[in-house]
Design a protein around this motif. Sequence first.
Motif, mmCIF file in Angstrom:
data_model
loop_
_atom_site.group_PDB
_atom_site.id
_atom_site.type_symbol
_atom_site.label_atom_id
_atom_site.label_comp_id
_atom_site.label_asym_id
_atom_site.label_seq_id
_atom_site.Cartn_x
_atom_site.Cartn_y
_atom_site.Cartn_z
ATOM 1 N N LYS A 236 70.350 80.929 3.706
ATOM 2 C CA LYS A 236 71.651 80.439 3.245
ATOM 3 C C LYS A 236 72.265 79.493 4.279
ATOM 4 N N SER B 100 70.896 76.097 3.602
ATOM 5 C CA SER B 100 70.963 75.541 2.249
ATOM 6 C C SER B 100 72.385 75.319 1.748
ATOM 7 N N ALA B 101 73.361 75.794 2.480
ATOM 8 C CA ALA B 101 74.750 75.640 2.047
ATOM 9 C C ALA B 101 75.477 74.658 2.966
ATOM 10 N N GLN C 154 80.930 74.703 1.150
ATOM 11 C CA GLN C 154 80.483 75.768 0.252
ATOM 12 C C GLN C 154 80.699 77.139 0.877
ATOM 13 N N VAL C 155 80.338 77.285 2.142
ATOM 14 C CA VAL C 155 80.510 78.578 2.814
ATOM 15 C C VAL C 155 81.992 78.936 2.892
#
Length: 170
Positions: free
Chosen positions: A99, A102-103, A107-108
Amino acid sequence: MPMPEQHDAFADVLAANQEYAAEFDLGHLVPGAARGLAIVTCMDSRIEPLDMLGLTPGDAKIIRNAGARVTEDVLRTLALATHLLGVERIMVVAHTNCKMASATRDQVIDIVEQASGIDVRSLDFRLVSDQHETLEVDVQKIRSWPFFPPGIAVGGFVYDVATGRVERVT
């Protein structure tokens, strides 16, 4: 104001610990790393550092955080491990489908804020835009840190969560 204790929030794991303690047999292990190895890896639950490398309890020191990042605290911990606990080689092991790789930062932040309502914009999540490049940078941080003994072996690796294979990257 302190939060009230939640006694039953941990009841399941404390009950499991009672069973574990009844058959506990690792008390004879020494604090050092029997195989001279430290592993820096992600906190992802799909990673079982001992099993994936054919190790047993006592063989290695394992340091876990989000994204397997080499932070100042990881460097401090590794310095202690190399000087006091017999560590002679260090593996930094990232993984596929992470994660943190990929984020985006936005987004987080959105995920955390939607789940909790807490503003986390001031946190550095140490996200990874290029996993191989980040591994090279983190491995170089270890190699160039002046507080390790000379000759420490350091490598960067990626663990594939779909196949269980570990690939050397640097």
